[in-house]
Design a protein around this motif. Structure first.
Motif, PDB file in Angstrom:
ATOM      1  N   PHE A   1      21.891   0.971  34.500  1.00 23.43           N
ATOM      2  CA  PHE A   1      22.850   2.051  34.263  1.00 23.43           C
ATOM      3  C   PHE A   1      22.702   3.117  35.329  1.00 23.43           C
ATOM      4  N   ARG A   2      23.816   3.557  35.863  1.00 21.62           N
ATOM      5  CA  ARG A   2      23.830   4.629  36.868  1.00 21.62           C
ATOM      6  C   ARG A   2      24.090   5.948  36.155  1.00 21.62           C
ATOM      7  N   LEU A   3      23.126   6.847  36.237  1.00 18.90           N
ATOM      8  CA  LEU A   3      23.267   8.159  35.604  1.00 18.90           C
ATOM      9  C   LEU A   3      24.263   9.020  36.375  1.00 18.90           C
ATOM     10  N   PRO A   4      25.013   9.861  35.669  1.00 18.88           N
ATOM     11  CA  PRO A   4      25.862  10.815  36.369  1.00 18.88           C
ATOM     12  C   PRO A   4      24.993  11.762  37.212  1.00 18.88           C
ATOM     13  N   PRO A   5      25.470  12.164  38.394  1.00 17.13           N
ATOM     14  CA  PRO A   5      24.663  13.041  39.260  1.00 17.13           C
ATOM     15  C   PRO A   5      24.207  14.332  38.574  1.00 17.13           C
ATOM     16  N   ASP A   6      25.030  14.922  37.705  1.00 19.80           N
ATOM     17  CA  ASP A   6      24.608  16.170  37.060  1.00 19.80           C
ATOM     18  C   ASP A   6      23.450  15.938  36.093  1.00 19.80           C
ATOM     19  N   ILE A   7      23.413  14.774  35.426  1.00 22.72           N
ATOM     20  CA  ILE A   7      22.291  14.455  34.531  1.00 22.72           C
ATOM     21  C   ILE A   7      21.031  14.196  35.362  1.00 22.72           C
ATOM     22  N   GLU A   8      21.156  13.443  36.453  1.00 23.83           N
ATOM     23  CA  GLU A   8      19.997  13.232  37.342  1.00 23.83           C
ATOM     24  C   GLU A   8      19.452  14.566  37.826  1.00 23.83           C
ATOM     25  N   ASN A   9      20.325  15.471  38.220  1.00 26.54           N
ATOM     26  CA  ASN A   9      19.897  16.777  38.726  1.00 26.54           C
ATOM     27  C   ASN A   9      19.140  17.554  37.647  1.00 26.54           C
ATOM     28  N   LYS A  10      19.657  17.564  36.427  1.00 29.44           N
ATOM     29  CA  LYS A  10      18.994  18.275  35.332  1.00 29.44           C
ATOM     30  C   LYS A  10      17.648  17.644  34.993  1.00 29.44           C
ATOM     31  N   LEU A  11      17.580  16.314  35.003  1.00 30.01           N
ATOM     32  CA  LEU A  11      16.305  15.642  34.734  1.00 30.01           C
ATOM     33  C   LEU A  11      15.299  15.914  35.843  1.00 30.01           C
ATOM     34  N   SER A  12      15.774  15.965  37.076  1.00 27.89           N
ATOM     35  CA  SER A  12      14.898  16.281  38.204  1.00 27.89           C
ATOM     36  C   SER A  12      14.344  17.704  38.067  1.00 27.89           C
ATOM     37  N   LEU A  13      15.202  18.643  37.697  1.00 27.15           N
ATOM     38  CA  LEU A  13      14.754  20.019  37.482  1.00 27.15           C
ATOM     39  C   LEU A  13      13.728  20.093  36.355  1.00 27.15           C
ATOM     40  N   LEU A  14      13.973  19.335  35.285  1.00 30.13           N
ATOM     41  CA  LEU A  14      13.034  19.317  34.167  1.00 30.13           C
ATOM     42  C   LEU A  14      11.690  18.731  34.585  1.00 30.13           C
ATOM     43  N   ALA A  15      11.718  17.621  35.318  1.00 30.87           N
ATOM     44  CA  ALA A  15      10.463  17.017  35.784  1.00 30.87           C
ATOM     45  C   ALA A  15       9.691  18.014  36.647  1.00 30.87           C
ATOM     46  N   ASN A  16      10.389  18.699  37.552  1.00 33.04           N
ATOM     47  CA  ASN A  16       9.723  19.691  38.405  1.00 33.04           C
ATOM     48  C   ASN A  16       9.146  20.830  37.577  1.00 33.04           C
ATOM     49  N   LYS A  17       9.913  21.293  36.600  1.00 32.61           N
ATOM     50  CA  LYS A  17       9.450  22.386  35.740  1.00 32.61           C
ATOM     51  C   LYS A  17       8.210  21.982  34.944  1.00 32.61           C
ATOM     52  N   LEU A  18       8.143  20.704  34.556  1.00 36.08           N
ATOM     53  CA  LEU A  18       6.996  20.198  33.801  1.00 36.08           C
ATOM     54  C   LEU A  18       5.844  19.750  34.704  1.00 36.08           C
ATOM     55  N   GLY A  19       6.064  19.776  36.023  1.00 31.96           N
ATOM     56  CA  GLY A  19       5.025  19.363  36.961  1.00 31.96           C
ATOM     57  C   GLY A  19       4.819  17.857  36.991  1.00 31.96           C
ATOM     58  N   LEU A  20       5.871  17.091  36.753  1.00 30.79           N
ATOM     59  CA  LEU A  20       5.759  15.636  36.721  1.00 30.79           C
ATOM     60  C   LEU A  20       6.452  15.028  37.932  1.00 30.79           C
ATOM     61  N   ASN A  21       5.801  14.038  38.537  1.00 31.19           N
ATOM     62  CA  ASN A  21       6.471  13.288  39.606  1.00 31.19           C
ATOM     63  C   ASN A  21       6.773  11.853  39.176  1.00 31.19           C
ATOM     64  N   THR A  22       6.372  11.502  37.958  1.00 33.36           N
ATOM     65  CA  THR A  22       6.685  10.195  37.393  1.00 33.36           C
ATOM     66  C   THR A  22       6.647  10.279  35.876  1.00 33.36           C
ATOM     67  N   GLY A  23       7.275   9.328  35.240  1.00 31.59           N
ATOM     68  CA  GLY A  23       7.320   9.270  33.787  1.00 31.59           C
ATOM     69  C   GLY A  23       8.627   8.651  33.338  1.00 31.59           C
ATOM     70  N   SER A  24       8.949   8.864  32.077  1.00 33.33           N
ATOM     71  CA  SER A  24      10.185   8.308  31.520  1.00 33.33           C
ATOM     72  C   SER A  24      10.880   9.326  30.640  1.00 33.33           C
ATOM     73  N   PHE A  25      12.189   9.257  30.648  1.00 33.24           N
ATOM     74  CA  PHE A  25      13.024  10.052  29.759  1.00 33.24           C
ATOM     75  C   PHE A  25      13.711   9.089  28.796  1.00 33.24           C
ATOM     76  N   ASP A  26      13.765   9.476  27.536  1.00 39.44           N
ATOM     77  CA  ASP A  26      14.540   8.739  26.543  1.00 39.44           C
ATOM     78  C   ASP A  26      15.757   9.584  26.216  1.00 39.44           C
ATOM     79  N   MET A  27      16.930   8.991  26.373  1.00 38.38           N
ATOM     80  CA  MET A  27      18.173   9.691  26.091  1.00 38.38           C
ATOM     81  C   MET A  27      19.086   8.793  25.268  1.00 38.38           C
ATOM     82  N   ILE A  28      20.096   9.407  24.674  1.00 35.12           N
ATOM     83  CA  ILE A  28      21.170   8.664  24.044  1.00 35.12           C
ATOM     84  C   ILE A  28      22.490   9.236  24.539  1.00 35.12           C
ATOM     85  N   VAL A  29      23.521   8.424  24.447  1.00 31.44           N
ATOM     86  CA  VAL A  29      24.883   8.866  24.722  1.00 31.44           C
ATOM     87  C   VAL A  29      25.648   8.676  23.423  1.00 31.44           C
TER      88      VAL A  29
END
Length: 193
Positions: free
Chosen positions: A124-152
């Motif tokens: 699945f290809r994430l929308p760019p705005d969702i990728e951007n928000k997840l990237s910001l969240l990972a940076n805010k949490l100090g993570l460079n790897t991991g997993s996100f669980d989401m639903i649509v």
């Protein structure tokens, strides 16, 4: 939420009456592990495994529960169109969509695998705005790897359920032919040099 990601309403409680009020509200809720779930294997006699899953909260859930209970995480249940498991490494995202809604066994928690009628999974290809928000969240949490669980949901809205800092990726790497292991190995080799 500060970054514009939707999350289902949630609460943590040690009171049975709080759980009862959620049941009586008429809105669906689930209970789930607050951290690592229970995984217990009896390798000697029965060869069985015991697991904690996300469960629908209903009147039967509270049978035999005392007024004070262990801290329990409750989350509003969102009717989903599909689930997403997203592995990230250095702002690169590999997502797998899981179509678990067509099977009562996997509707609430896709990990209740049905080997007779397996869920359909696709890259699945994430929308760019969702990728951007997840990237910001990972940076805010100090993570460079991991997993996100989401639903649509049925309206196409994305909801973040949880962040797993030690995210598993083997299942969706193999199921969707994403070769995540190769990318991890290449990153490790590059950092060694």
């Amino acid at each position: 939420r500060e970054l514009g990601l939707r999350t289902p309403a949630f609460s943590v409680s040690t009171w049975r009456r709080h759980a009862q009020s959620l049941v009586e509200s008429g809105h669906g809720h689930v209970s789930k592990a607050m951290s690592d779930g229970l995984y217990l294997f009896d390798t000697n006699e029965s060869k069985k495994g015991y697991f904690t899953y996300t469960e629908m909260l209903g009147p039967q859930s509270l049978e035999g529960v005392d007024e004070h209970m262990a801290p329990t995480f409750f989350q509003r249940y969102i009717e989903k169109k599909f689930e997403l498991r997203i592995f990230f490494l250095d702002d690169a995202f590999d997502a797998m969509a899981i179509f678990s809604q067509g099977n009562d066994r996997t509707k609430v928690d896709y990990r209740r695998y049905d080997m007779v009628k397996p869920n359909r999974v696709i890259p699945f290809r994430l929308p760019p705005d969702i990728e951007n928000k997840l990237s910001l969240l990972a940076n805010k949490l100090g993570l460079n790897t991991g997993s996100f669980d989401m639903i649509v949901d049925e309206q196409g809205q994305y909801y973040l359920l949880e962040v797993n800092p030690v995210g598993q990726f083997g299942n969706h790497s193999e199921s969707c032919n994403l070769q995540i292991e190769r990318r991890i190995a290449e990153r490790l080799i590059a950092h060694e040099q």
